[in-house]
Design a protein around this motif. Structure first.
Motif, PDB file in Angstrom:
ATOM      1  N   GLY A  32       0.822  -1.194   0.000  1.00  0.00           N
ATOM      2  CA  GLY A  32       0.000   0.000   0.000  1.00  0.00           C
ATOM      3  C   GLY A  32       0.860   1.248   0.000  1.00  0.00           C
ATOM      4  N   ILE A  33       0.287   2.314   0.467  1.00  0.00           N
ATOM      5  CA  ILE A  33       0.915   3.621   0.469  1.00  0.00           C
ATOM      6  C   ILE A  33       2.131   3.603   1.397  1.00  0.00           C
ATOM      7  CG2 ILE A  33       0.559   6.048   1.053  1.00  0.00           C
ATOM      8  CD1 ILE A  33      -2.490   5.436   0.478  1.00  0.00           C
ATOM      9  N   LYS A  34       3.261   4.021   0.869  1.00  0.00           N
ATOM     10  CA  LYS A  34       4.500   4.035   1.656  1.00  0.00           C
ATOM     11  C   LYS A  34       4.649   5.302   2.499  1.00  0.00           C
ATOM     12  CE  LYS A  34       6.270   0.253  -0.134  1.00  0.00           C
ATOM     13  NZ  LYS A  34       5.896  -0.961   0.493  1.00  0.00           N
ATOM     14  N   SER A  39       2.360  12.585   6.906  1.00  0.00           N
ATOM     15  CA  SER A  39       2.739  13.460   5.792  1.00  0.00           C
ATOM     16  C   SER A  39       1.492  13.884   5.025  1.00  0.00           C
ATOM     17  CB  SER A  39       3.708  12.739   4.845  1.00  0.00           C
ATOM     18  OG  SER A  39       3.039  11.744   4.106  1.00  0.00           O
ATOM     19  N   THR A  40       1.580  15.036   4.390  1.00  0.00           N
ATOM     20  CA  THR A  40       0.446  15.547   3.606  1.00  0.00           C
ATOM     21  C   THR A  40       0.074  14.556   2.510  1.00  0.00           C
ATOM     22  OG1 THR A  40       1.132  17.805   4.073  1.00  0.00           O
ATOM     23  CG2 THR A  40      -0.354  17.496   2.215  1.00  0.00           C
ATOM     24  N   ARG A  41       1.074  14.051   1.818  1.00  0.00           N
ATOM     25  CA  ARG A  41       0.834  13.110   0.724  1.00  0.00           C
ATOM     26  C   ARG A  41       0.215  11.809   1.228  1.00  0.00           C
ATOM     27  NH1 ARG A  41       5.427  10.740  -3.378  1.00  0.00           N
ATOM     28  NH2 ARG A  41       3.973   9.560  -4.644  1.00  0.00           N
ATOM     29  N   GLY A  42       0.776  11.261   2.320  1.00  0.00           N
ATOM     30  CA  GLY A  42       0.270  10.006   2.864  1.00  0.00           C
ATOM     31  C   GLY A  42      -1.167  10.122   3.347  1.00  0.00           C
ATOM     32  N   LEU A  43      -1.478  11.223   4.029  1.00  0.00           N
ATOM     33  CA  LEU A  43      -2.838  11.440   4.515  1.00  0.00           C
ATOM     34  C   LEU A  43      -3.809  11.586   3.350  1.00  0.00           C
ATOM     35  CD1 LEU A  43      -4.905  11.953   6.728  1.00  0.00           C
ATOM     36  CD2 LEU A  43      -4.188  14.365   6.730  1.00  0.00           C
ATOM     37  N   ARG A  81      -6.951  19.655   9.453  1.00  0.00           N
ATOM     38  CA  ARG A  81      -6.076  18.485   9.616  1.00  0.00           C
ATOM     39  C   ARG A  81      -6.595  17.635  10.783  1.00  0.00           C
ATOM     40  NH1 ARG A  81      -1.562  16.350   7.729  1.00  0.00           N
ATOM     41  NH2 ARG A  81      -0.108  15.328   9.141  1.00  0.00           N
ATOM     42  N   PRO A  82      -6.685  16.332  10.598  1.00  0.00           N
ATOM     43  CA  PRO A  82      -7.131  15.468  11.702  1.00  0.00           C
ATOM     44  C   PRO A  82      -6.151  15.538  12.873  1.00  0.00           C
ATOM     45  CG  PRO A  82      -7.038  14.246   9.626  1.00  0.00           C
ATOM     46  CD  PRO A  82      -6.411  15.579   9.378  1.00  0.00           C
ATOM     47  N   ASN A  83      -6.683  15.351  14.084  1.00  0.00           N
ATOM     48  CA  ASN A  83      -5.791  15.310  15.244  1.00  0.00           C
ATOM     49  C   ASN A  83      -4.988  14.007  15.223  1.00  0.00           C
ATOM     50  OD1 ASN A  83      -7.363  13.225  16.394  1.00  0.00           O
ATOM     51  ND2 ASN A  83      -8.630  14.686  17.516  1.00  0.00           N
ATOM     52  N   LYS A  84      -4.028  13.897  16.123  1.00  0.00           N
ATOM     53  CA  LYS A  84      -3.111  12.752  16.141  1.00  0.00           C
ATOM     54  C   LYS A  84      -3.859  11.413  16.276  1.00  0.00           C
ATOM     55  CE  LYS A  84       1.423  11.723  17.841  1.00  0.00           C
ATOM     56  NZ  LYS A  84       2.487  12.631  17.573  1.00  0.00           N
ATOM     57  N   ALA A  85      -4.859  11.376  17.151  1.00  0.00           N
ATOM     58  CA  ALA A  85      -5.626  10.140  17.352  1.00  0.00           C
ATOM     59  C   ALA A  85      -6.361   9.751  16.066  1.00  0.00           C
ATOM     60  CB  ALA A  85      -6.611  10.302  18.500  1.00  0.00           C
ATOM     61  N   ASN A  86      -6.950  10.730  15.383  1.00  0.00           N
ATOM     62  CA  ASN A  86      -7.662  10.419  14.140  1.00  0.00           C
ATOM     63  C   ASN A  86      -6.707  10.053  13.014  1.00  0.00           C
ATOM     64  OD1 ASN A  86     -10.361  10.439  14.858  1.00  0.00           O
ATOM     65  ND2 ASN A  86     -10.510  12.657  14.694  1.00  0.00           N
TER      66      ASN A  86
END
Length: 191
Positions: A32-34, A39-43, A81-86
């Protein structure tokens, strides 16, 4: 689990239950996604994958994401931007959906043509001298809709008990020495 290994490792053999090795090999084949979810790209890639189908939204719900749809839309639009938990829940949902989608594909391919599984016996390098056993690497072909359906469903559900039952079905095809493969070093196959 088959039974002669009641005191597995007593003489120094090393390995894991066969069903554990089977699950690990399947996990290894999940790609899957590396880019990390932080990161903005990964999210962005994870959110695209998760929000394009009802199954993705269901995976998000299973992962514990309770945000309203407008908040999810804001995440996708990159205005919030989602929080760390999300972020961690989004990553969990992504990998859960990847497993489920790959499982469907694997069921379709493997049930019809089967696949060859290579079973590597326990590591006996540290076994007490005189207690070693000659256990060869075995290669068997596993075919059939029922067995692959059971393997993949147990893997998706992370149901170790069912994977153990299916592993016993696989190794009984080896013959009289099947119990030598209750514990193994590794399992390999091409999905």
């Amino acid at each position: 689990m088959a039974g002669r290994w009641a005191n597995f490792g007593f003489y120094g053999a090393q390995g894991v239950p066969g069903w554990v090795a089977l699950g690990r090999e399947m996990d290894r084949n999940v790609t899957g996604i590396k880019s990390p979810v932080e990161s903005t790209r990964g999210l962005a890639a994870r959110l695209r994958y998760l929000t394009r189908s009802p199954a993705g939204l269901e995976a998000m719900r299973r992962a514990g994401i309770t945000a309203p749809q407008r908040r999810i839309d804001a995440w996708v639009a990159r205005t919030v931007r989602p929080n760390k938990a999300n972020l961690q829940r989004i990553d969990s949902a992504y990998w859960d959906l990847r497993r489920r989608n790959l499982g469907v594909e694997w069921q379709r391919r493997l049930a019809d043509r089967g696949t060859r599984i290579e079973i590597h016996p326990v590591d006996q390098r540290d076994v007490t001298p005189g207690r070693e056993r000659n256990i060869p690497v075995r290669r068997i072909t596993v075919r059939g809709h029922r067995i692959w359906d059971d393997i993949i469903q147990a893997w998706i559900d992370e149901d170790g008990q069912m994977l153990d039952i299916v592993w016993d079905e696989i190794i009984t095809d080896i013959g009289s020495d099947y119990d030598s493969y209750s514990y193994v070093s590794s399992v390999g196959f091409g999905i």
